[in-house]
Design an enzyme around this catalytic site. Structure first.
Site, PDB file in Angstrom:
ATOM      1  N   TYR A 154       0.857  -1.186   0.000  1.00  0.00           N
ATOM      2  CA  TYR A 154       0.000   0.000   0.000  1.00  0.00           C
ATOM      3  C   TYR A 154       0.891   1.232   0.000  1.00  0.00           C
ATOM      4  CZ  TYR A 154      -3.404   3.470   1.687  1.00  0.00           C
ATOM      5  OH  TYR A 154      -4.193   4.575   1.837  1.00  0.00           O
TER       6      TYR A 154
ATOM      7  N   ASP B 298       9.435   3.020  -0.591  1.00  0.00           N
ATOM      8  CA  ASP B 298       8.387   3.675   0.190  1.00  0.00           C
ATOM      9  C   ASP B 298       8.629   3.326   1.670  1.00  0.00           C
ATOM     10  OD1 ASP B 298       4.720   3.689   0.179  1.00  0.00           O
ATOM     11  OD2 ASP B 298       6.220   4.567   1.524  1.00  0.00           O
TER      12      ASP B 298
ATOM     13  N   LYS C  15       4.669   9.543   8.671  1.00  0.00           N
ATOM     14  CA  LYS C  15       4.483   8.997  10.028  1.00  0.00           C
ATOM     15  C   LYS C  15       5.465   9.576  11.057  1.00  0.00           C
ATOM     16  CE  LYS C  15       2.357   4.865   8.103  1.00  0.00           C
ATOM     17  NZ  LYS C  15       0.964   4.820   8.574  1.00  0.00           N
TER      18      LYS C  15
HETATM   19  P1  KE4 Z   1      -0.777   8.405   4.523  1.00  0.00           P
HETATM   20  O1  KE4 Z   1      -1.316   9.108   3.279  1.00  0.00           O
HETATM   21  O2  KE4 Z   1      -1.809   7.553   5.207  1.00  0.00           O
HETATM   22  O3  KE4 Z   1      -0.065   9.367   5.467  1.00  0.00           O
HETATM   23  O4  KE4 Z   1       0.382   7.424   4.025  1.00  0.00           O
HETATM   24  C1  KE4 Z   1       0.093   6.469   3.036  1.00  0.00           C
HETATM   25  C2  KE4 Z   1       1.106   5.333   3.144  1.00  0.00           C
HETATM   26  C3  KE4 Z   1       2.106   5.237   2.191  1.00  0.00           C
HETATM   27  N1  KE4 Z   1       3.029   4.253   2.249  1.00  0.00           N
HETATM   28  C4  KE4 Z   1       3.026   3.349   3.265  1.00  0.00           C
HETATM   29  C5  KE4 Z   1       4.083   2.286   3.293  1.00  0.00           C
HETATM   30  C6  KE4 Z   1       2.033   3.405   4.277  1.00  0.00           C
HETATM   31  O5  KE4 Z   1       2.041   2.492   5.273  1.00  0.00           O
HETATM   32  C7  KE4 Z   1       1.049   4.410   4.213  1.00  0.00           C
HETATM   33  C8  KE4 Z   1      -0.072   4.510   5.237  1.00  0.00           C
HETATM   34  N2  KE4 Z   1      -0.212   3.400   6.118  1.00  0.00           N
HETATM   35  C9  KE4 Z   1      -1.533   3.152   6.664  1.00  0.00           C
HETATM   36  C10 KE4 Z   1      -1.396   2.033   7.698  1.00  0.00           C
HETATM   37  N3  KE4 Z   1      -1.199   0.797   7.117  1.00  0.00           N
HETATM   38  C11 KE4 Z   1      -2.153   4.373   7.228  1.00  0.00           C
HETATM   39  C12 KE4 Z   1      -3.333   4.086   8.122  1.00  0.00           C
HETATM   40  C13 KE4 Z   1      -4.631   4.518   7.473  1.00  0.00           C
HETATM   41  O6  KE4 Z   1      -4.766   4.371   6.241  1.00  0.00           O
HETATM   42  O7  KE4 Z   1      -5.488   5.024   8.234  1.00  0.00           O
END
Ligand code: KE4
Length: 438
Positions: free
Chosen positions: A155, A250, A278
């Protein structure tokens, strides 16, 4: 071991959360601001959280939990860390947002570039999704190619063209390909299998000269935790270089999590671009992308790749990120985080074995996932074969015992600096009781 705040099964009061959820569900899709929070992967009503301190969260009904979500990664120092609160309060006195450059962006850049030498030039944004969007756009501009390779189950945020066999919330909701994304938008997105370089080679053969980049979660967190086997990452580096495609790590989740310099430090590999998020915001909305100077100088206003953001580099968010990374530099916590987490996962595994419950636990530093399967989880297909029903029962039984795990089999759990040996023992004791009933 009787947990101080354990209540008997089903005795935990949820009235406030249930009432709040009823109104939230009227006003917001699924009653939440992000899908994975809605407990769709485990059933039941999501907890409305009122307060966090150290390793603990309290919900709207006053129940206390040991938190292993850590806001999905940012809270490596635990909740409400004094150094972060102090830095934010100090910054607030000067104002909240200027829409102009500030020295705080330089300070955070210095810290990130110290940890990630591959990031010669950096751009701050407001989320991991934006960071990935920027990185993919500049990769396409730099190579003058359109196609990208991602991996099944990884993701990278919710940009249209990446919601293809995505992990995290998309996998939890069983909609790896989102509605509302025209097929034209994903025709340039190719999907390979994690830990399988042959699947990557095959895509390059079929799309020779057309692939701008490979984007990968170098250690996967969004199918649950999955580790790169053997020389998978090294091979990706070699293939990308040979094919004149860019390698994008990523590290939104793994950056400053598995090591100060992320996976690229652990494996001594240099991607062309890195995305972060994060932890670098310390709980505030910060993402970043960066990499080789000759690539990043294409980003506006220096170059022709447009990308912008009203609140990018926000001084309050920068202050929280600076305080977080400075605290991490001071504490050098990775060895103890890893040991603490290993003690936890070993304890969980032994408890499951004692009660004949088949689990596989994958761990990288202080991120881990307990899969209800007997096979080593090497890719998304294996992860999807885990018993998600049993995970749901495990999740709720642990929640009733004051242990708050991620509400999805396809997420990583996180241990923070604030988690004590006592918390670890309490968590193992709770799991011992639960495995008996499973
Ligand atoms: P955000 O747009 O959620 O800040 O980041 C996206 C993203 C991009 N790349 C990786 C490897 C990530 O883990 C994420 C976001 N992770 C999720 C948790 N698995 C965010 C939690 C959510 O979607 O509420």
């Amino acid at each position: 071991m009787q947990l101080t705040f354990v209540k008997k099964w089903g005795m935990i009061k949820r009235k406030q959360s249930e009432m709040l959820f009823r109104e939230a569900a009227q006003r917001m899709p699924g009653g939440v601001s992000s899908p994975v929070r809605a407990f769709k992967g485990v059933g039941g009503t999501p907890l409305f959280i009122k307060k966090g301190k150290g390793p603990y969260l309290w919900d709207a009904d006053g129940n206390q939990y040991i938190d292993y979500i850590g806001s999905w990664g940012p809270m490596i120092l635990g909740h409400s860390h004094p150094a972060i609160l102090q830095a934010v309060k100090k910054a607030l006195k000067l104002g909240t947002s200027f829409g102009a450059p500030t020295e705080s962006e330089i300070f955070l850049s210095r810290l990130v570039q110290e940890a990630f030498p591959s990031i010669e030039k950096i751009r701050f944004v407001n989320s991991g999704t934006e960071a990935v969007m920027g990185a993919v756009r500049v990769a396409r501009a730099f190579t003058q190619r359109k196609k990208i390779i991602k991996f099944d189950g990884c993701y990278h945020g919710h940009a249209d063209y990446l919601l293809v066999k995505a992990g995290s919330g998309a996998a939890t909701l069983g909609i790896p390909d989102s509605a509302g994304v025209p097929e034209e938008f994903v025709q340039n997105t190719l999907v390979a299998r994690y830990n399988d370089t042959a699947s990557v080679e095959e895509l390059f053969q079929k799309n020779s000269g057309e692939i701008a980049a490979i984007i990968v979660e170098p250690i996967v967190g969004n199918m649950g935790t999955i580790l790169p086997r053997r020389d998978f990452l090294l091979k990706l580096r070699e293939i990308a270089s040979r094919e004149k495609a860019l390698l994008i790590f990523d590290e939104v989740m793994t950056g400053f999590r598995v090591a100060f310099g992320g996976v690229q430090e652990l494996y001594n590999l240099k991607p062309d671009l890195t995305t972060l998020g994060k932890i670098i915001g310390g709980g505030f909305p910060v993402g970043a992308y960066g990499g080789r100077r000759e690539i990043m100088q294409l980003v506006a206003p220096e170059g022709p790749v447009y990308q912008a953001g009203t609140l990018s580099g926000n001084p309050i968010a920068m202050a929280a990120g600076i305080a977080t990374l400075n605290q991490i530099k001071k504490l050098k916590p990775y060895e103890s985080l890893s040991q603490k987490t290993q003690k936890l996962t070993l304890g969980l595994k032994e408890a499951a074995n004692r009660h004949g419950v088949t689990v596989t636990i994958e761990r990288a530093g202080s991120m881990f996932t307990l899969f209800f399967t007997g096979e080593p989880v090497i890719n998304a297909e294996v992860a999807r074969r885990a018993d998600t029903q049993k995970f749901g029962r495990f999740f709720h039984a642990m929640l009733e015992r004051g242990i708050y795990l991620p509400p999805s089999q396809f997420e990583a759990a996180f241990v923070s600096v604030a988690h004590t040996e006592k918390n670890i023992a309490q968590t193992i004791a709770a799991a011992e009781e639960v495995f008996k009933t499973l």
